[in-house]
Write a protein that holds these residues in place. Structure first.
Motif, PDB file in Angstrom:
ATOM      1  N   ARG A  70      -2.589 -14.541   3.453  1.00 42.85           N
ATOM      2  CA  ARG A  70      -3.674 -13.990   4.249  1.00 42.85           C
ATOM      3  C   ARG A  70      -3.641 -14.517   5.679  1.00 42.85           C
ATOM      4  N   LEU A  71      -3.885 -13.630   6.627  1.00 40.53           N
ATOM      5  CA  LEU A  71      -4.024 -14.037   8.023  1.00 40.53           C
ATOM      6  C   LEU A  71      -5.388 -13.617   8.539  1.00 40.53           C
ATOM      7  N   GLY A 105       3.355 -16.966  18.662  1.00 42.76           N
ATOM      8  CA  GLY A 105       3.769 -18.149  17.903  1.00 42.76           C
ATOM      9  C   GLY A 105       4.965 -17.851  17.007  1.00 42.76           C
ATOM     10  N   ALA A 140      16.681 -19.408   7.559  1.00 39.40           N
ATOM     11  CA  ALA A 140      16.200 -20.495   6.704  1.00 39.40           C
ATOM     12  C   ALA A 140      14.976 -21.119   7.372  1.00 39.40           C
ATOM     13  N   MET A 179       7.025 -32.639   4.306  1.00 41.90           N
ATOM     14  CA  MET A 179       6.484 -31.302   4.074  1.00 41.90           C
ATOM     15  C   MET A 179       6.809 -30.749   2.689  1.00 41.90           C
ATOM     16  N   LEU A 180       7.818 -31.314   2.007  1.00 43.18           N
ATOM     17  CA  LEU A 180       8.221 -30.756   0.716  1.00 43.18           C
ATOM     18  C   LEU A 180       7.169 -31.078  -0.337  1.00 43.18           C
ATOM     19  N   MET A 186       7.014 -23.232  -3.119  1.00 44.40           N
ATOM     20  CA  MET A 186       6.390 -22.199  -2.299  1.00 44.40           C
ATOM     21  C   MET A 186       5.320 -22.784  -1.374  1.00 44.40           C
ATOM     22  N   SER A 229       5.386 -25.757  -0.080  1.00 48.44           N
ATOM     23  CA  SER A 229       6.105 -26.455   0.995  1.00 48.44           C
ATOM     24  C   SER A 229       6.528 -25.442   2.062  1.00 48.44           C
ATOM     25  N   LEU A 230       7.027 -24.291   1.609  1.00 46.64           N
ATOM     26  CA  LEU A 230       7.409 -23.242   2.562  1.00 46.64           C
ATOM     27  C   LEU A 230       6.208 -22.782   3.372  1.00 46.64           C
ATOM     28  N   ARG A 269       3.629 -24.451   4.158  1.00 50.32           N
ATOM     29  CA  ARG A 269       3.301 -25.486   5.149  1.00 50.32           C
ATOM     30  C   ARG A 269       4.239 -25.423   6.350  1.00 50.32           C
ATOM     31  N   VAL A 270       5.537 -25.280   6.112  1.00 51.92           N
ATOM     32  CA  VAL A 270       6.511 -25.270   7.219  1.00 51.92           C
ATOM     33  C   VAL A 270       6.349 -24.012   8.076  1.00 51.92           C
ATOM     34  N   PHE A 271       6.188 -22.851   7.441  1.00 53.42           N
ATOM     35  CA  PHE A 271       5.985 -21.619   8.219  1.00 53.42           C
ATOM     36  C   PHE A 271       4.754 -21.761   9.109  1.00 53.42           C
ATOM     37  N   GLU A 298       3.032 -24.358  10.166  1.00 51.68           N
ATOM     38  CA  GLU A 298       3.101 -25.371  11.217  1.00 51.68           C
ATOM     39  C   GLU A 298       4.054 -24.959  12.338  1.00 51.68           C
ATOM     40  N   SER A 299       5.129 -24.242  11.965  1.00 54.23           N
ATOM     41  CA  SER A 299       6.104 -23.825  12.984  1.00 54.23           C
ATOM     42  C   SER A 299       5.518 -22.765  13.912  1.00 54.23           C
ATOM     43  N   ILE A 300       4.633 -21.930  13.368  1.00 54.49           N
ATOM     44  CA  ILE A 300       4.052 -20.831  14.150  1.00 54.49           C
ATOM     45  C   ILE A 300       2.831 -21.289  14.942  1.00 54.49           C
ATOM     46  N   PRO A 302       1.605 -24.619  16.206  1.00 55.13           N
ATOM     47  CA  PRO A 302       1.834 -26.063  16.322  1.00 55.13           C
ATOM     48  C   PRO A 302       0.556 -26.884  16.536  1.00 55.13           C
ATOM     49  N   VAL A 339      -4.016 -19.179   8.612  1.00 60.64           N
ATOM     50  CA  VAL A 339      -3.015 -18.695   7.664  1.00 60.64           C
ATOM     51  C   VAL A 339      -3.363 -19.280   6.306  1.00 60.64           C
ATOM     52  N   LEU A 354      14.570 -25.396  -0.709  1.00 59.30           N
ATOM     53  CA  LEU A 354      14.151 -24.048  -0.295  1.00 59.30           C
ATOM     54  C   LEU A 354      14.045 -23.929   1.232  1.00 59.30           C
ATOM     55  N   PHE A 355      13.864 -25.067   1.933  1.00 55.42           N
ATOM     56  CA  PHE A 355      13.821 -25.022   3.401  1.00 55.42           C
ATOM     57  C   PHE A 355      15.127 -24.476   3.993  1.00 55.42           C
ATOM     58  N   ASP A 356      16.218 -24.605   3.234  1.00 58.09           N
ATOM     59  CA  ASP A 356      17.547 -24.237   3.744  1.00 58.09           C
ATOM     60  C   ASP A 356      17.981 -22.845   3.311  1.00 58.09           C
TER      61      ASP A 356
END
Lengths: 325, 325
Positions: A269-270, A281, A308, A324-325, B124, B126-127, B129-131, B133-135, B137, B266, B304-306
């Motif tokens: 959801r956004l 972003g 990735a 983060m994992l 999932m 973890s993914l 969280r990374v998505f 945070e990357s978008i 910051p 998000v 999965l990050f890779d």
């Protein structure tokens, strides 16, 4: 990473602001087809004329192209991909394969890497669809948009005679969302899924009944939906409807277990106060991935499906795994 | 893709069922440390003794290791990675870097590719969280678990004298979810975020007040939370609490715009009737990615990050771009 911003509308301004939030990103310049002297950037980024981009070859790692999908990007992205690694937010879904092919050819010819269709849909919503379907093969995916301003529908209302200004909000229907979340995998029509709400400033003396009727019966845009029309003043439009919020939901329910006895629901959801700033972003994160992948020798055209997640992040792999994992 | 399933508990059974939902996946066998004659598989997959795995070298593309993180996987994954490409769901967060290093060394020595810590958290979530945070910051990420059965907490209650059986549900607090979704980025303690609810079958004549007190004051597990304890019969336990539901939320709110005037949220949410069957779905998709990447020559350990999302899907790139972007 040194970026250039090509085009300085809502999206270009969003990229300039978002780049400043990323310590690894430096904005070299804004490129505009308007008179550079008349473009004042929010953060003082220097402005250059669009025809001077090739002077910056080798001085910009990724050019972020902030143009419209209808007429700008089909020309701009292939043209710029000859000189630069590029990222765009091309969002005309049915034309993506043709755009991909054109950009792929240009980028390969220039030895560059291009990423197209970054944003939230296409973009993050596309990723949510692929992840959910890959994990839950026996199921059904639904995408809802809103609550948010649809630019295309707002423009369509503005073209009606007697309309001075208009803003159209797309609103997902709560009962449809609940039915989908419950795992019932319902069949839903356009009307079942979304409501359309229009705020209209009409010219003095205009026939409001005719305008309302023209909106509600407009094929492709409104005829297949329940539509609500409000007439408001220009002052109310400015006060209450000057922002560009958007968002939505991707929901997939998948069955697992013996006799498909278990239901599992994934929901992404956004809820965005600013559609263009969130899109910016995504563009910056995509630019980072393009930069890293090009350093590893990749050329041609890709989408977010080919990236990735670690490449979107400024953090190195061992930090991502630890934190983060 | 030919897979093997090492270990046949809840997770192994889930992998067997999920593999049958994927047209590109063939299950060669189940490997067990128990007496194979006594293991009956749900779908009739043949069962082999664990010490015979090396006979299947070259006949299995990816071995999916369905063991526990406490004692099984730290031994099993490096050992099996010498002979096979492998996937596991190692979920002891602080020990991931050490596990990664051990598996990386073994997989490289064997010329294999290993993916660890697939599932939903780690995995999932973890993914997500990374998505996010990357978008975005400039923001803060929150993870909520539940409503669902926590195996570790259920076990802890079972160890109390006078307890015959127990089930512990972790429940996110609605008011904390609402505060996070609002974009306020609140500071939340463990007690603010989650409620713990226990269903306990006590021995006849046991001191219920003592048991309840021992639960509520147990350090590391319950002392820092609001905990509700219900005493129920063995029949009620069997009737109402024999499933393993779980899920949760990853939510990030990030500020964008001039003076951070806009909030963008998000949210990634899972609502799973079956925790092990959903985890199995992630393991199969991860195995597919390992298979594809190994064919391209990759070896060593990844997460999965890779993995580019396209590699998780059975659909080719041009179909993904046409149908899913």
């Amino acid at each position: 990473m040194r970026i250039g911003i090509y085009g300085y509308g809502n999206l270009g301004r969003g990229v300039e602001l978002c780049a400043a939030q990323n310590a690894d990103t430096q904005t070299v310049g804004v490129f505009t087809r308007r008179d550079p002297a008349k473009v004042k950037t929010l953060l003082g980024t220097p402005v250059f004329p669009a025809q001077k981009t090739s002077d910056f070859k080798g001085k910009i790692d990724v050019m972020i192209i902030c143009g419209g999908s209808a007429t700008d990007l089909p020309i701009l992205t292939p043209a710029l991909a000859k000189d630069f690694c590029v990222v765009d937010s091309f969002d005309t879904h049915p034309k993506i394969p043709a755009h991909f092919a054109a950009v792929d050819e240009a980028a390969k010819a220039g030895g560059n890497l291009a990423l197209i269709s970054a944003g939230w849909d296409p973009g993050m919503f596309s990723l949510a669809r692929v992840f959910a379907e890959s994990i839950l093969p026996a199921g059904k995916t639904y995408t809802f948009w809103g609550k948010g301003v649809s630019q295309g529908h707002s423009d369509a209302v503005r073209r009606i005679e007697g309309v001075i200004d208009a803003r159209q909000y797309t609103i997902p229907k709560e009962e449809a969302l609940l039915a989908v979340r419950s795992g019932k995998n319902p069949e839903l029509t356009a009307r079942d899924k979304h409501l359309r709400e229009c705020f209209v400033v009409a010219a003095e003396g205009a026939d409001l009944e005719r305008i309302e009727n023209e909106i509600k019966t407009m094929t492709d845009y409104f005829a297949d939906y329940d539509t609500i029309v409000h007439f408001i003043s220009a002052e109310e439009m400015k006060r209450d409807h000057s922002e560009l919020p958007h968002g939505g939901f991707v929901i997939r329910s998948g069955k697992t277990g013996t006799d498909a006895c278990h239901n599992n629901t994934v929901e992404y959801r956004l809820a965005l106060d600013s559609n263009p700033e969130f899109t910016a972003g995504v563009l910056i994160a995509a630019a980072r991935a393009v930069y890293k992948k090009h350093l590893r020798g990749e050329t041609g055209c890709i989408t977010l499906f080919d990236v990735a997640p670690a490449d979107l992040s400024p953090k190195p792999g061992e930090v991502l795994r630890k934190e983060m994992l």
